[in-house]
Design a protein around this motif. Sequence first.
Motif, PDB file in Angstrom:
ATOM      1  N   GLY A  35      -4.225   0.510   7.663  1.00 17.18           N
ATOM      2  CA  GLY A  35      -3.758  -0.840   7.324  1.00 17.18           C
ATOM      3  C   GLY A  35      -3.336  -1.849   8.022  1.00 17.18           C
ATOM      4  O   GLY A  35      -3.080  -1.444   9.303  1.00 17.18           O
TER       5      GLY A  35
ATOM      6  N   VAL B 117      -7.218   6.641   7.161  1.00 14.23           N
ATOM      7  CA  VAL B 117      -7.136   5.333   6.586  1.00 14.23           C
ATOM      8  C   VAL B 117      -5.959   4.549   7.039  1.00 14.23           C
ATOM      9  O   VAL B 117      -4.915   5.053   7.443  1.00 14.23           O
TER      10      VAL B 117
ATOM     11  N   LEU C 170      -7.609  -2.698   4.250  1.00 10.66           N
ATOM     12  CA  LEU C 170      -7.363  -1.492   4.269  1.00 10.66           C
ATOM     13  C   LEU C 170      -8.753  -0.876   5.015  1.00 10.66           C
ATOM     14  O   LEU C 170      -9.883  -1.377   4.713  1.00 10.66           O
TER      15      LEU C 170
ATOM     16  N   LEU D 266       0.669  -1.020  -0.145  1.00 12.72           N
ATOM     17  CA  LEU D 266      -0.034  -0.037  -0.022  1.00 12.72           C
ATOM     18  C   LEU D 266       0.891   1.218  -0.021  1.00 12.72           C
ATOM     19  O   LEU D 266       1.583   1.402   0.918  1.00 12.72           O
TER      20      LEU D 266
ATOM     21  N   LEU E 254       0.297   7.259   1.339  1.00 13.92           N
ATOM     22  CA  LEU E 254       0.165   6.481   2.577  1.00 13.92           C
ATOM     23  C   LEU E 254       1.480   6.266   3.165  1.00 13.92           C
ATOM     24  O   LEU E 254       2.581   5.977   2.417  1.00 13.92           O
TER      25      LEU E 254
ATOM     26  N   ALA F 182      -3.845   5.650  -1.601  1.00 13.55           N
ATOM     27  CA  ALA F 182      -5.365   5.288  -1.637  1.00 13.55           C
ATOM     28  C   ALA F 182      -5.980   6.239  -2.694  1.00 13.55           C
ATOM     29  O   ALA F 182      -5.952   7.408  -2.423  1.00 13.55           O
TER      30      ALA F 182
ATOM     31  N   TRP G  21      -4.058  -2.397  13.859  1.00 12.57           N
ATOM     32  CA  TRP G  21      -4.494  -1.472  12.335  1.00 12.57           C
ATOM     33  C   TRP G  21      -3.526  -0.570  12.613  1.00 12.57           C
ATOM     34  O   TRP G  21      -2.875  -0.030  13.655  1.00 12.57           O
TER      35      TRP G  21
END
Length: 127
Positions: A67, A65, A113, A48, A104, A51, A75
């Motif tokens: 991941g 946001v 995500l 990632l 990100l 996004a 997270w």
Amino acid sequence: NLGEASVVTSSAVTDWLKDRWQAASDMSGTPIPGEHWLEVDLQGAARLTRALVDFEAAHSTDYVVQGRASASDAWVDLAQVDGKKQQPLTIAKRDKHVVHTLSLKPTLDADALRLSTKCAGAVRKVR
């Protein structure tokens, strides 16, 4: 929510009402109290780095946001938009959509995500 969460990853757009995820209780945008989140299962590890969140014109300006590397991991915050100060963010307005493209940090190999918000808003697509 008006549609299943999976509509945000589908390329199909067949019903303007059901082809979105919304953190509101009705078409007038009446907020549902509390935090709301949308989790996208990436079906395996993916690197990632950015996004893209395609909102409707009525959209959240305060969201995070995140991941995670696997279901057993915590997270990790990858980007935060708070309406005042923003991570590297590009905003494009198209028709009745507002598209946020976020860089990100940190870069993460993730299996999922998540977008979390406390504001009402309709999400059309997440990529």
